[in-house]
Enzyme design. Structure first.
Site, PDB file in Angstrom:
ATOM      1  N   HIS A 307       7.075  -9.470 -11.231  1.00  0.00           N
ATOM      2  CA  HIS A 307       5.238  -9.317 -12.021  1.00  0.00           C
ATOM      3  C   HIS A 307       4.827  -8.641 -11.204  1.00  0.00           C
ATOM      4  CE1 HIS A 307       2.160 -11.294 -13.637  1.00  0.00           C
ATOM      5  NE2 HIS A 307       2.712 -11.557 -15.718  1.00  0.00           N
ATOM      6  N   ASP A 364       9.157 -11.389 -20.618  1.00  0.00           N
ATOM      7  CA  ASP A 364       9.393 -10.503 -21.796  1.00  0.00           C
ATOM      8  C   ASP A 364      10.855 -10.432 -21.864  1.00  0.00           C
ATOM      9  OD1 ASP A 364       6.609  -9.795 -22.721  1.00  0.00           O
ATOM     10  OD2 ASP A 364       6.398  -7.865 -21.036  1.00  0.00           O
TER      11      ASP A 364
END
Ligand code: CMC
Length: 428
Positions: A307, A364
Protein backbone atom coordinates in the site's frame (compact mmCIF):
# COMPACT_ATOMS: atom_id res chain seq x y z
CA UNK A 1 8.72 20.93 15.46
CA UNK A 2 10.11 24.12 13.89
CA UNK A 3 7.51 26.43 12.37
CA UNK A 4 9.56 27.34 9.30
CA UNK A 5 12.04 25.79 6.87
CA UNK A 6 14.67 27.31 4.61
CA UNK A 7 15.63 25.97 1.21
CA UNK A 8 19.02 27.14 0.01
CA UNK A 9 19.79 27.18 -3.70
CA UNK A 10 23.26 28.57 -4.39
CA UNK A 11 23.50 31.75 -2.33
CA UNK A 12 19.75 32.30 -2.14
CA UNK A 13 17.65 31.31 0.87
CA UNK A 14 13.92 30.73 0.58
CA UNK A 15 11.90 30.75 3.79
CA UNK A 16 8.84 28.56 3.88
CA UNK A 17 6.41 27.93 6.70
CA UNK A 18 5.61 24.54 8.19
CA UNK A 19 1.99 23.51 8.26
CA UNK A 20 0.90 21.16 11.05
CA UNK A 21 -2.25 19.08 11.28
CA UNK A 22 -4.29 18.14 14.35
CA UNK A 23 -2.48 14.78 14.59
CA UNK A 24 0.92 16.56 14.47
CA UNK A 25 1.57 15.57 10.88
CA UNK A 26 3.64 18.34 9.36
CA UNK A 27 4.62 19.46 5.90
CA UNK A 28 6.51 22.28 4.25
CA UNK A 29 4.12 24.81 2.76
CA UNK A 30 5.58 25.32 -0.72
CA UNK A 31 2.78 27.51 -2.05
CA UNK A 32 4.98 30.59 -2.22
CA UNK A 33 8.10 28.75 -3.42
CA UNK A 34 7.60 29.17 -7.16
CA UNK A 35 6.85 32.84 -6.76
CA UNK A 36 10.00 33.28 -4.67
CA UNK A 37 12.39 31.07 -6.65
CA UNK A 38 10.88 30.42 -10.09
CA UNK A 39 11.17 26.69 -9.36
CA UNK A 40 8.51 24.08 -8.80
CA UNK A 41 8.74 21.03 -6.53
CA UNK A 42 8.75 17.67 -8.36
CA UNK A 43 7.03 14.62 -6.89
CA UNK A 44 6.14 12.01 -9.51
CA UNK A 45 3.13 10.02 -8.25
CA UNK A 46 2.52 12.54 -5.40
CA UNK A 47 4.04 10.16 -2.81
CA UNK A 48 5.32 13.12 -0.83
CA UNK A 49 2.75 15.76 -1.68
CA UNK A 50 -0.10 16.99 0.49
CA UNK A 51 -2.72 18.10 -2.02
CA UNK A 52 -5.15 19.61 0.49
CA UNK A 53 -6.11 20.09 4.12
CA UNK A 54 -8.92 17.69 4.98
CA UNK A 55 -10.99 16.83 8.04
CA UNK A 56 -12.53 13.57 6.82
CA UNK A 57 -10.12 10.70 7.47
CA UNK A 58 -6.85 10.22 9.31
CA UNK A 59 -4.38 7.47 8.43
CA UNK A 60 -1.08 6.71 10.13
CA UNK A 61 0.38 4.20 7.72
CA UNK A 62 3.35 3.30 9.91
CA UNK A 63 1.18 2.47 12.89
CA UNK A 64 -1.69 0.96 10.88
CA UNK A 65 -4.23 3.52 12.14
CA UNK A 66 -7.39 4.51 10.24
CA UNK A 67 -10.03 6.85 11.68
CA UNK A 68 -13.13 8.37 10.10
CA UNK A 69 -13.68 11.84 11.60
CA UNK A 70 -11.62 10.78 14.64
CA UNK A 71 -13.35 7.44 15.27
CA UNK A 72 -11.12 4.31 15.01
CA UNK A 73 -12.16 1.97 12.20
CA UNK A 74 -12.10 -1.00 14.60
CA UNK A 75 -14.72 0.64 16.82
CA UNK A 76 -16.93 1.64 13.90
CA UNK A 77 -16.66 -1.88 12.43
CA UNK A 78 -17.82 -3.33 15.73
CA UNK A 79 -20.53 -0.84 16.71
CA UNK A 80 -21.69 1.16 13.70
CA UNK A 81 -23.42 0.43 10.41
CA UNK A 82 -22.62 1.49 6.87
CA UNK A 83 -25.31 4.16 6.73
CA UNK A 84 -24.42 5.59 10.14
CA UNK A 85 -20.73 5.70 9.16
CA UNK A 86 -21.69 7.21 5.80
CA UNK A 87 -23.47 10.02 7.67
CA UNK A 88 -20.41 10.46 9.90
CA UNK A 89 -18.03 10.61 6.94
CA UNK A 90 -20.20 13.08 5.01
CA UNK A 91 -21.39 15.37 7.80
CA UNK A 92 -18.51 15.10 10.30
CA UNK A 93 -20.45 13.95 13.39
CA UNK A 94 -22.19 10.78 14.49
CA UNK A 95 -25.91 11.33 13.86
CA UNK A 96 -28.48 11.62 16.63
CA UNK A 97 -31.31 9.11 16.50
CA UNK A 98 -33.51 11.56 14.58
CA UNK A 99 -30.74 12.58 12.19
CA UNK A 100 -30.03 8.93 11.37
CA UNK A 101 -33.72 8.23 10.83
CA UNK A 102 -34.00 11.24 8.52
CA UNK A 103 -30.86 10.21 6.59
CA UNK A 104 -32.11 6.62 6.19
CA UNK A 105 -35.45 7.96 5.06
CA UNK A 106 -33.82 10.26 2.48
CA UNK A 107 -31.82 7.34 1.09
CA UNK A 108 -34.71 4.87 1.02
CA UNK A 109 -37.16 7.45 -0.30
CA UNK A 110 -34.84 8.40 -3.15
CA UNK A 111 -37.17 6.48 -5.44
CA UNK A 112 -37.00 4.01 -8.27
CA UNK A 113 -34.21 4.10 -10.80
CA UNK A 114 -35.34 6.45 -13.59
CA UNK A 115 -36.23 4.58 -16.77
CA UNK A 116 -33.73 6.64 -18.76
CA UNK A 117 -30.92 5.38 -16.49
CA UNK A 118 -32.17 1.81 -16.95
CA UNK A 119 -32.13 2.39 -20.73
CA UNK A 120 -28.52 3.58 -20.57
CA UNK A 121 -27.56 0.47 -18.59
CA UNK A 122 -29.29 -1.76 -21.10
CA UNK A 123 -27.78 0.05 -24.08
CA UNK A 124 -24.37 -1.38 -23.18
CA UNK A 125 -23.30 -4.74 -24.62
CA UNK A 126 -24.35 -7.51 -22.24
CA UNK A 127 -20.73 -8.34 -21.45
CA UNK A 128 -19.77 -4.70 -20.73
CA UNK A 129 -17.62 -4.25 -17.66
CA UNK A 130 -19.81 -3.21 -14.70
CA UNK A 131 -17.47 -0.32 -13.84
CA UNK A 132 -18.06 1.29 -17.25
CA UNK A 133 -21.80 0.87 -16.77
CA UNK A 134 -21.66 2.28 -13.24
CA UNK A 135 -19.83 5.42 -14.29
CA UNK A 136 -22.23 6.00 -17.21
CA UNK A 137 -25.20 5.19 -14.94
CA UNK A 138 -24.18 7.88 -12.44
CA UNK A 139 -23.86 10.44 -15.24
CA UNK A 140 -27.27 9.45 -16.59
CA UNK A 141 -28.72 9.73 -13.09
CA UNK A 142 -27.39 13.28 -12.76
CA UNK A 143 -29.09 14.32 -15.97
CA UNK A 144 -32.41 13.18 -14.48
CA UNK A 145 -31.92 15.85 -11.79
CA UNK A 146 -31.05 19.00 -13.76
CA UNK A 147 -31.65 21.18 -10.68
CA UNK A 148 -28.76 19.36 -8.96
CA UNK A 149 -26.12 19.58 -11.69
CA UNK A 150 -25.92 23.31 -12.23
CA UNK A 151 -22.11 23.24 -11.86
CA UNK A 152 -22.47 26.26 -9.65
CA UNK A 153 -21.01 25.32 -6.26
CA UNK A 154 -23.40 27.43 -4.25
CA UNK A 155 -26.47 26.02 -6.00
CA UNK A 156 -25.20 22.42 -6.00
CA UNK A 157 -24.30 22.71 -2.30
CA UNK A 158 -27.80 23.95 -1.46
CA UNK A 159 -29.25 20.65 -2.74
CA UNK A 160 -26.29 18.48 -1.70
CA UNK A 161 -28.20 16.50 0.97
CA UNK A 162 -30.69 15.33 -1.65
CA UNK A 163 -27.98 14.63 -4.25
CA UNK A 164 -26.00 12.57 -1.73
CA UNK A 165 -29.08 10.50 -0.80
CA UNK A 166 -29.99 9.98 -4.46
CA UNK A 167 -26.47 8.78 -5.30
CA UNK A 168 -26.07 6.51 -2.25
CA UNK A 169 -29.46 4.98 -2.97
CA UNK A 170 -29.12 4.65 -6.75
CA UNK A 171 -25.53 3.42 -6.98
CA UNK A 172 -26.59 -0.04 -5.73
CA UNK A 173 -29.68 0.01 -7.96
CA UNK A 174 -27.53 0.68 -11.02
CA UNK A 175 -25.26 -2.21 -10.00
CA UNK A 176 -28.19 -4.60 -9.40
CA UNK A 177 -30.06 -3.56 -12.54
CA UNK A 178 -26.98 -4.21 -14.68
CA UNK A 179 -26.37 -7.58 -13.02
CA UNK A 180 -29.95 -8.72 -13.69
CA UNK A 181 -29.80 -7.42 -17.27
CA UNK A 182 -26.68 -9.35 -18.14
CA UNK A 183 -28.01 -12.47 -16.47
CA UNK A 184 -31.16 -12.15 -18.59
CA UNK A 185 -33.29 -11.72 -15.45
CA UNK A 186 -36.15 -9.28 -14.81
CA UNK A 187 -35.31 -6.40 -12.46
CA UNK A 188 -36.40 -6.68 -8.84
CA UNK A 189 -38.24 -3.76 -7.27
CA UNK A 190 -36.48 -1.80 -4.54
CA UNK A 191 -38.15 -2.25 -1.16
CA UNK A 192 -37.58 0.77 1.11
CA UNK A 193 -38.78 -1.24 4.12
CA UNK A 194 -35.60 -3.30 3.97
CA UNK A 195 -32.21 -2.20 5.25
CA UNK A 196 -29.75 -0.75 2.73
CA UNK A 197 -27.86 -4.02 2.23
CA UNK A 198 -30.88 -6.33 2.45
CA UNK A 199 -32.57 -4.29 -0.24
CA UNK A 200 -29.47 -4.37 -2.45
CA UNK A 201 -28.96 -8.14 -2.01
CA UNK A 202 -32.61 -8.73 -2.77
CA UNK A 203 -32.41 -6.57 -5.94
CA UNK A 204 -29.34 -8.57 -6.96
CA UNK A 205 -30.22 -12.16 -6.22
CA UNK A 206 -33.95 -12.55 -5.58
CA UNK A 207 -35.56 -15.35 -7.56
CA UNK A 208 -38.87 -13.50 -7.65
CA UNK A 209 -39.67 -10.00 -8.93
CA UNK A 210 -40.71 -8.79 -5.50
CA UNK A 211 -37.55 -9.70 -3.62
CA UNK A 212 -36.99 -12.41 -1.03
CA UNK A 213 -35.80 -12.22 2.56
CA UNK A 214 -32.03 -12.04 2.96
CA UNK A 215 -30.38 -13.86 5.90
CA UNK A 216 -29.17 -11.22 8.43
CA UNK A 217 -25.62 -12.70 8.49
CA UNK A 218 -25.33 -12.11 4.75
CA UNK A 219 -26.43 -8.48 4.83
CA UNK A 220 -24.26 -7.90 7.92
CA UNK A 221 -21.15 -9.17 6.13
CA UNK A 222 -21.82 -6.85 3.18
CA UNK A 223 -22.59 -3.92 5.48
CA UNK A 224 -19.19 -4.39 7.13
CA UNK A 225 -17.42 -4.43 3.78
CA UNK A 226 -19.16 -1.21 2.71
CA UNK A 227 -18.36 0.44 6.06
CA UNK A 228 -14.67 -0.45 5.79
CA UNK A 229 -14.49 1.12 2.33
CA UNK A 230 -16.36 4.34 3.19
CA UNK A 231 -13.32 6.61 2.98
CA UNK A 232 -9.55 6.43 2.72
CA UNK A 233 -8.33 10.02 2.38
CA UNK A 234 -6.48 11.16 -0.75
CA UNK A 235 -6.25 7.90 -2.73
CA UNK A 236 -6.34 7.78 -6.54
CA UNK A 237 -10.14 7.83 -6.98
CA UNK A 238 -10.82 10.36 -4.22
CA UNK A 239 -8.13 12.67 -5.56
CA UNK A 240 -9.70 12.30 -9.01
CA UNK A 241 -13.13 13.16 -7.59
CA UNK A 242 -11.63 16.16 -5.77
CA UNK A 243 -9.84 17.25 -8.93
CA UNK A 244 -13.12 17.20 -10.85
CA UNK A 245 -14.90 19.00 -8.00
CA UNK A 246 -12.16 21.65 -7.89
CA UNK A 247 -13.19 22.77 -11.38
CA UNK A 248 -16.68 23.42 -10.05
CA UNK A 249 -18.34 20.29 -11.46
CA UNK A 250 -21.35 18.79 -9.71
CA UNK A 251 -21.25 15.75 -7.36
CA UNK A 252 -22.62 13.34 -10.01
CA UNK A 253 -19.77 14.24 -12.40
CA UNK A 254 -17.22 14.04 -9.60
CA UNK A 255 -18.38 10.54 -8.60
CA UNK A 256 -18.63 9.25 -12.18
CA UNK A 257 -14.96 10.23 -12.64
CA UNK A 258 -13.94 8.72 -9.31
CA UNK A 259 -15.52 5.41 -10.39
CA UNK A 260 -13.28 5.37 -13.49
CA UNK A 261 -10.20 6.04 -11.39
CA UNK A 262 -11.12 3.23 -9.01
CA UNK A 263 -11.34 0.70 -11.85
CA UNK A 264 -7.59 0.04 -12.26
CA UNK A 265 -5.93 -3.09 -10.82
CA UNK A 266 -3.50 -1.09 -8.70
CA UNK A 267 -6.44 0.59 -6.97
CA UNK A 268 -10.00 -0.77 -6.58
CA UNK A 269 -9.53 -3.40 -9.27
CA UNK A 270 -7.12 -5.26 -6.97
CA UNK A 271 -9.99 -7.10 -5.24
CA UNK A 272 -10.82 -8.83 -8.55
CA UNK A 273 -7.15 -9.49 -9.25
CA UNK A 274 -6.72 -11.16 -5.84
CA UNK A 275 -9.42 -13.74 -6.58
CA UNK A 276 -7.99 -14.35 -10.05
CA UNK A 277 -4.57 -14.91 -8.48
CA UNK A 278 -5.91 -17.22 -5.74
CA UNK A 279 -7.99 -19.20 -8.26
CA UNK A 280 -4.95 -19.65 -10.52
CA UNK A 281 -2.86 -20.86 -7.60
CA UNK A 282 -5.66 -23.23 -6.57
CA UNK A 283 -6.03 -24.63 -10.09
CA UNK A 284 -2.26 -25.05 -10.52
CA UNK A 285 -2.07 -27.21 -7.38
CA UNK A 286 0.82 -25.04 -6.14
CA UNK A 287 0.74 -23.83 -2.53
CA UNK A 288 1.60 -20.32 -3.69
CA UNK A 289 5.40 -20.67 -3.44
CA UNK A 290 5.85 -20.29 -7.19
CA UNK A 291 3.71 -17.17 -7.19
CA UNK A 292 5.66 -15.62 -4.32
CA UNK A 293 8.90 -16.36 -6.16
CA UNK A 294 7.57 -14.72 -9.35
CA UNK A 295 6.53 -11.65 -7.30
CA UNK A 296 9.99 -11.42 -5.76
CA UNK A 297 11.56 -11.65 -9.21
CA UNK A 298 9.39 -8.72 -10.32
CA UNK A 299 7.48 -10.89 -12.83
CA UNK A 300 4.17 -10.30 -11.11
CA UNK A 301 2.76 -8.64 -7.99
CA UNK A 302 1.23 -10.32 -5.01
CA UNK A 303 -2.19 -8.73 -5.42
CA UNK A 304 -3.82 -7.50 -2.21
CA UNK A 305 -0.37 -6.82 -0.78
CA UNK A 306 1.37 -3.49 -0.35
CA UNK A 307 0.00 0.00 0.00
CA UNK A 308 1.26 3.47 -0.79
CA UNK A 309 0.41 4.67 2.71
CA UNK A 310 0.41 1.62 4.98
CA UNK A 311 3.85 0.32 5.83
CA UNK A 312 2.15 -1.91 8.36
CA UNK A 313 -0.87 -4.21 8.41
CA UNK A 314 -3.85 -2.40 6.82
CA UNK A 315 -6.33 -2.30 9.75
CA UNK A 316 -9.20 -3.04 7.33
CA UNK A 317 -7.47 -6.25 6.23
CA UNK A 318 -7.13 -7.30 9.87
CA UNK A 319 -10.87 -6.83 10.45
CA UNK A 320 -11.79 -8.63 7.22
CA UNK A 321 -9.47 -11.54 7.94
CA UNK A 322 -11.39 -12.06 11.19
CA UNK A 323 -14.73 -11.56 9.44
CA UNK A 324 -13.98 -14.19 6.76
CA UNK A 325 -14.44 -17.12 9.13
CA UNK A 326 -17.69 -15.89 10.65
CA UNK A 327 -19.12 -14.86 7.26
CA UNK A 328 -18.30 -18.21 5.64
CA UNK A 329 -19.68 -20.09 8.63
CA UNK A 330 -22.89 -18.05 8.60
CA UNK A 331 -23.25 -18.66 4.88
CA UNK A 332 -22.54 -22.35 5.33
CA UNK A 333 -19.90 -22.37 2.58
CA UNK A 334 -16.25 -23.29 2.54
CA UNK A 335 -13.65 -21.53 0.45
CA UNK A 336 -10.55 -23.43 -0.65
CA UNK A 337 -8.91 -20.16 -1.63
CA UNK A 338 -9.18 -18.83 1.95
CA UNK A 339 -6.58 -21.41 3.03
CA UNK A 340 -4.36 -20.39 0.12
CA UNK A 341 -4.71 -16.72 1.10
CA UNK A 342 -3.79 -17.46 4.70
CA UNK A 343 -0.80 -19.50 3.60
CA UNK A 344 0.40 -16.79 1.18
CA UNK A 345 0.14 -14.20 3.92
CA UNK A 346 2.06 -16.35 6.40
CA UNK A 347 4.86 -17.03 3.91
CA UNK A 348 5.07 -13.43 2.68
CA UNK A 349 5.17 -11.94 6.17
CA UNK A 350 8.24 -14.06 6.96
CA UNK A 351 9.99 -13.42 3.67
CA UNK A 352 12.87 -10.93 3.57
CA UNK A 353 11.62 -9.40 0.27
CA UNK A 354 8.24 -8.43 1.77
CA UNK A 355 9.67 -7.52 5.19
CA UNK A 356 12.26 -5.17 3.69
CA UNK A 357 9.67 -3.37 1.57
CA UNK A 358 7.08 -3.34 4.39
CA UNK A 359 4.49 -5.11 2.25
CA UNK A 360 1.46 -6.30 4.23
CA UNK A 361 -2.03 -7.45 3.24
CA UNK A 362 -4.31 -4.58 2.25
CA UNK A 363 -8.12 -4.29 2.30
CA UNK A 364 -8.46 -6.22 -0.95
CA UNK A 365 -6.68 -9.34 0.22
CA UNK A 366 -9.62 -10.81 2.15
CA UNK A 367 -12.64 -8.79 0.96
CA UNK A 368 -12.96 -10.70 -2.33
CA UNK A 369 -13.22 -14.04 -0.51
CA UNK A 370 -16.28 -12.81 1.40
CA UNK A 371 -17.81 -11.21 -1.72
CA UNK A 372 -17.33 -14.45 -3.66
CA UNK A 373 -18.99 -16.41 -0.85
CA UNK A 374 -21.89 -13.93 -0.92
CA UNK A 375 -22.40 -14.87 -4.57
CA UNK A 376 -21.18 -11.73 -6.34
CA UNK A 377 -19.52 -12.26 -9.72
CA UNK A 378 -15.83 -11.39 -9.58
CA UNK A 379 -16.07 -8.53 -12.08
CA UNK A 380 -18.54 -6.78 -9.75
CA UNK A 381 -16.13 -6.60 -6.81
CA UNK A 382 -14.83 -3.17 -7.77
CA UNK A 383 -18.41 -1.94 -8.15
CA UNK A 384 -18.99 -3.02 -4.54
CA UNK A 385 -15.89 -1.07 -3.53
CA UNK A 386 -17.43 1.94 -5.30
CA UNK A 387 -20.77 1.55 -3.48
CA UNK A 388 -18.89 1.53 -0.17
CA UNK A 389 -16.67 4.47 -1.17
CA UNK A 390 -19.53 6.71 -2.39
CA UNK A 391 -19.95 8.45 1.02
CA UNK A 392 -16.23 9.29 1.07
CA UNK A 393 -16.30 10.72 -2.45
CA UNK A 394 -19.35 12.78 -1.50
CA UNK A 395 -17.69 14.03 1.70
CA UNK A 396 -14.69 15.19 -0.32
CA UNK A 397 -16.91 16.89 -2.92
CA UNK A 398 -18.64 18.72 -0.06
CA UNK A 399 -15.32 19.69 1.53
CA UNK A 400 -14.08 21.18 -1.74
CA UNK A 401 -17.36 22.97 -2.48
CA UNK A 402 -17.55 24.42 1.04
CA UNK A 403 -13.93 25.57 1.02
CA UNK A 404 -14.46 27.35 -2.29
CA UNK A 405 -10.85 26.50 -3.04
CA UNK A 406 -8.86 26.92 -6.21
CA UNK A 407 -8.98 24.67 -9.26
CA UNK A 408 -6.42 21.85 -8.93
CA UNK A 409 -3.74 22.26 -11.50
CA UNK A 410 -0.37 20.55 -10.99
CA UNK A 411 2.75 21.61 -12.87
CA UNK A 412 5.21 19.41 -14.76
CA UNK A 413 8.83 19.19 -15.78
CA UNK A 414 8.62 19.16 -19.56
CA UNK A 415 10.93 16.56 -21.12
CA UNK A 416 9.67 16.67 -24.72
CA UNK A 417 11.11 18.10 -27.92
CA UNK A 418 12.24 21.71 -27.87
CA UNK A 419 10.89 24.13 -30.47
CA UNK A 420 11.03 22.78 -34.03
CA UNK A 421 10.02 23.95 -37.48
CA UNK A 422 6.91 22.43 -39.04
CA UNK A 423 7.74 20.60 -42.30
CA UNK A 424 4.95 20.33 -44.88
CA UNK A 425 3.85 16.72 -45.51
CA UNK A 426 5.51 16.49 -48.94
CA UNK A 427 8.88 17.43 -47.45
CA UNK A 428 8.91 14.78 -44.69
N1 CMC B 1 4.03 -7.65 -4.75
C1 CMC B 1 5.37 -7.66 -4.95
N2 CMC B 1 6.15 -6.58 -4.84
C2 CMC B 1 5.56 -5.41 -4.55
C3 CMC B 1 4.18 -5.30 -4.33
C4 CMC B 1 3.41 -6.49 -4.44
N3 CMC B 1 2.08 -6.46 -4.26
N4 CMC B 1 3.88 -4.03 -4.05
C5 CMC B 1 5.02 -3.35 -4.09
N5 CMC B 1 6.06 -4.18 -4.40
C6 CMC B 1 7.47 -3.84 -4.48
C7 CMC B 1 7.79 -3.09 -5.76
O1 CMC B 1 8.14 -3.99 -6.80
C8 CMC B 1 8.92 -2.22 -5.31
O2 CMC B 1 10.10 -3.04 -5.25
P1 CMC B 1 11.56 -2.41 -5.60
O3 CMC B 1 11.79 -1.38 -4.54
O4 CMC B 1 12.47 -3.55 -5.55
O5 CMC B 1 11.41 -1.79 -6.96
C9 CMC B 1 8.56 -1.84 -3.89
O6 CMC B 1 7.74 -2.92 -3.41
C10 CMC B 1 7.78 -0.53 -3.78
O7 CMC B 1 6.69 -0.61 -4.69
P2 CMC B 1 5.98 0.63 -5.34
O8 CMC B 1 5.26 0.20 -6.56
O9 CMC B 1 6.96 1.74 -5.47
O10 CMC B 1 4.96 1.02 -4.21
P3 CMC B 1 3.74 1.99 -4.38
O11 CMC B 1 3.54 2.63 -3.07
O12 CMC B 1 3.91 2.87 -5.56
O13 CMC B 1 2.54 1.00 -4.76
C11 CMC B 1 0.68 -0.39 -4.62
C12 CMC B 1 1.51 0.67 -3.91
C13 CMC B 1 -0.59 -0.66 -3.81
C14 CMC B 1 0.26 0.12 -6.01
C15 CMC B 1 1.53 -1.68 -4.76
O14 CMC B 1 1.91 -2.15 -3.50
C16 CMC B 1 0.80 -2.77 -5.54
O15 CMC B 1 0.87 -2.77 -6.77
N6 CMC B 1 0.10 -3.73 -4.82
C17 CMC B 1 -0.67 -4.72 -5.51
C18 CMC B 1 -2.00 -4.13 -5.96
C19 CMC B 1 -2.95 -3.91 -4.81
O16 CMC B 1 -3.14 -4.78 -3.97
N7 CMC B 1 -3.60 -2.72 -4.80
C20 CMC B 1 -4.61 -2.40 -3.81
C21 CMC B 1 -4.20 -1.26 -2.91
S1 CMC B 1 -5.25 -1.12 -1.46
C22 CMC B 1 -6.78 -0.64 -2.05
C23 CMC B 1 -6.79 0.76 -2.51
O17 CMC B 1 -6.71 1.68 -1.68
O18 CMC B 1 -6.89 0.97 -3.72
Amino acid sequence: MEDSATIRIGNDNYDLSIITGTEDESGIDVRSFRKQSGLITFDDGYGNTGSCESKVTFIDGDKGILRYRGYPIEELAEKSTFLESAYLVIYGELPSHDQLQAFRHRVSAAGVLPESVASVIEAFPQDAHPMAVLSAGIHALGTCHPDKISNDRVKDLAVFDESAAIIISAIRKIAARHHRFRMGLAPVKSNPEKTYCENFLSMMFSKTDNGEAVPPAVSKALDLIFLLHADHEQNCSTSTGRMIASGGANPFASLAGAVCALWGPLHGGANMAVIKMLDEIHESGDDGSRFILAAKEGKTRLMGFGHRVYRNYDPRAKILKGACDSALEALGVSSPILDIARHLEEVALQDEYFIKRKLYPNVDFYSGIILQALGFPTDMFTVLFAIGRAPGWLAHWKEIAESGGKIHRPRQIYQGATERVYLPLEER
